[in-house]
Design a protein around this motif. Structure first.
Motif, PDB file in Angstrom:
ATOM      1  N   LEU A 145       0.823  -1.214   0.000  1.00  0.00           N
ATOM      2  CA  LEU A 145       0.000   0.000   0.000  1.00  0.00           C
ATOM      3  C   LEU A 145       0.857   1.263   0.000  1.00  0.00           C
ATOM      4  O   LEU A 145       0.570   2.214  -0.734  1.00  0.00           O
ATOM      5  CB  LEU A 145      -0.959  -0.009   1.188  1.00  0.00           C
ATOM      6  N   THR A 146       1.905   1.276   0.805  1.00  0.00           N
ATOM      7  CA  THR A 146       2.795   2.440   0.840  1.00  0.00           C
ATOM      8  C   THR A 146       3.479   2.627  -0.514  1.00  0.00           C
ATOM      9  O   THR A 146       3.526   3.738  -1.049  1.00  0.00           O
ATOM     10  CB  THR A 146       3.863   2.297   1.947  1.00  0.00           C
ATOM     11  N   PHE A 147       4.004   1.536  -1.066  1.00  0.00           N
ATOM     12  CA  PHE A 147       4.664   1.597  -2.367  1.00  0.00           C
ATOM     13  C   PHE A 147       3.710   2.152  -3.427  1.00  0.00           C
ATOM     14  O   PHE A 147       4.061   3.083  -4.163  1.00  0.00           O
ATOM     15  CB  PHE A 147       5.161   0.204  -2.778  1.00  0.00           C
ATOM     16  N   LEU A 148       2.504   1.594  -3.496  1.00  0.00           N
ATOM     17  CA  LEU A 148       1.533   2.042  -4.506  1.00  0.00           C
ATOM     18  C   LEU A 148       1.140   3.501  -4.310  1.00  0.00           C
ATOM     19  O   LEU A 148       1.067   4.266  -5.283  1.00  0.00           O
ATOM     20  CB  LEU A 148       0.304   1.144  -4.500  1.00  0.00           C
ATOM     21  N   LEU A 149       0.902   3.897  -3.071  1.00  0.00           N
ATOM     22  CA  LEU A 149       0.515   5.276  -2.786  1.00  0.00           C
ATOM     23  C   LEU A 149       1.616   6.251  -3.205  1.00  0.00           C
ATOM     24  O   LEU A 149       1.352   7.245  -3.895  1.00  0.00           O
ATOM     25  CB  LEU A 149       0.197   5.440  -1.302  1.00  0.00           C
ATOM     26  N   VAL A 150       2.841   5.973  -2.802  1.00  0.00           N
ATOM     27  CA  VAL A 150       3.962   6.855  -3.144  1.00  0.00           C
ATOM     28  C   VAL A 150       4.194   6.862  -4.651  1.00  0.00           C
ATOM     29  O   VAL A 150       4.382   7.930  -5.253  1.00  0.00           O
ATOM     30  CB  VAL A 150       5.241   6.435  -2.376  1.00  0.00           C
ATOM     31  N   TYR A 151       4.147   5.689  -5.264  1.00  0.00           N
ATOM     32  CA  TYR A 151       4.376   5.611  -6.709  1.00  0.00           C
ATOM     33  C   TYR A 151       3.316   6.396  -7.483  1.00  0.00           C
ATOM     34  O   TYR A 151       3.633   7.170  -8.389  1.00  0.00           O
ATOM     35  CB  TYR A 151       4.418   4.148  -7.172  1.00  0.00           C
ATOM     36  N   VAL A 152       2.054   6.214  -7.124  1.00  0.00           N
ATOM     37  CA  VAL A 152       0.964   6.915  -7.809  1.00  0.00           C
ATOM     38  C   VAL A 152       1.075   8.422  -7.571  1.00  0.00           C
ATOM     39  O   VAL A 152       0.895   9.222  -8.501  1.00  0.00           O
ATOM     40  CB  VAL A 152      -0.413   6.358  -7.362  1.00  0.00           C
ATOM     41  N   LEU A 153       1.381   8.829  -6.340  1.00  0.00           N
ATOM     42  CA  LEU A 153       1.521  10.250  -6.021  1.00  0.00           C
ATOM     43  C   LEU A 153       2.648  10.893  -6.830  1.00  0.00           C
ATOM     44  O   LEU A 153       2.443  11.910  -7.507  1.00  0.00           O
ATOM     45  CB  LEU A 153       1.780  10.438  -4.525  1.00  0.00           C
ATOM     46  N   PHE A 154       3.848  10.314  -6.784  1.00  0.00           N
ATOM     47  CA  PHE A 154       4.975  10.889  -7.522  1.00  0.00           C
ATOM     48  C   PHE A 154       4.772  10.817  -9.039  1.00  0.00           C
ATOM     49  O   PHE A 154       5.151  11.737  -9.749  1.00  0.00           O
ATOM     50  CB  PHE A 154       6.293  10.220  -7.128  1.00  0.00           C
ATOM     51  N   SER A 155       4.181   9.744  -9.516  1.00  0.00           N
ATOM     52  CA  SER A 155       3.896   9.638 -10.958  1.00  0.00           C
ATOM     53  C   SER A 155       2.882  10.700 -11.379  1.00  0.00           C
ATOM     54  O   SER A 155       3.003  11.292 -12.452  1.00  0.00           O
ATOM     55  CB  SER A 155       3.376   8.249 -11.295  1.00  0.00           C
ATOM     56  N   GLY A 156       1.899  10.929 -10.538  1.00  0.00           N
ATOM     57  CA  GLY A 156       0.920  11.982 -10.822  1.00  0.00           C
ATOM     58  C   GLY A 156       1.556  13.355 -10.864  1.00  0.00           C
ATOM     59  O   GLY A 156       1.261  14.172 -11.747  1.00  0.00           O
TER      60      GLY A 156
END
Length: 183
Positions: free
Chosen positions: A16-27
């Motif tokens: 969950l942390t990985f996905l959240l950070v990845y989606v946030l930075f990618s956005g």
């Protein structure tokens, strides 16, 4: 179901942390790309910077190199000794790889100072290795154009992703708070 979440709490937290950070930075990166459209740097500032730095590296290595905006697509043409060898597109600037790297490190975070230092130094290392990777790829394409598919599709992606993987392994084994919990 609750038992599974309790049993695999660490894994679920990591994912969950990985996905959240990845989606946030990618956005945020996607937003940057949209905002940078129409700027004086083509195709965007970071890709333009990478192209110019690769040009400087190749010239340092003795290759007469020019990097010019591509007239038909958002990329920079790499011309070595008058030969159009390659193009540098947005995906060549290593930002997506750095985002992937950062998301993993944050998901396996350790002490704040060490985590921030590792993210910064790892990102600089990835960026720098990427510049040399592109320059060496251009030199290889200049001398061995018949091996373009294997060089561009296998060898050089393996270098950058292999290095990121080794950084992840080093992080988990040396600094991650997860390692400390299991000791």
């Amino acid at each position: 179901m609750k038992e599974l979440f309790v049993k695999y709490k660490t894994v679920v937290k990591f994912i969950l942390t990985f996905l959240l950070v990845y989606v946030l930075f990618s956005g945020l990166y996607h937003f940057y790309l949209e905002v940078s459209e129409g700027s004086k740097f083509y195709p965007d500032y970071l890709t333009h910077l990478v192209a110019k730095q690769v040009e400087a590296l190749l010239n340092t290595f003795g290759y007469n190199t020019q990097v010019l905006p591509h007239p038909d697509e958002p990329s920079m043409k790499v011309i070595v000794n008058g030969n159009y060898l390659a193009r540098i597109i947005e995906g060549c600037n290593a930002v997506s790889i750095i985002i992937l790297f950062m998301a993993f490190i944050i998901a396996f975070s350790g002490k704040l100072k060490i985590t921030l230092f590792f993210i910064f130094s790892g990102s600089v290392l990835i960026y720098t290795v990427n510049l040399f990777r592109i320059a060496i790829l251009c030199m290889a394409l200049y001398h061995y154009p018949e091996h373009e598919k294997i060089l561009h599709g296998v060898v050089f992606p393996a270098i950058i992703y292999g290095m990121v993987f080794l950084l992840w392994v080093f992080w988990v084994n040396r600094f991650s708070s997860l390692k400390k919990k299991h000791e």
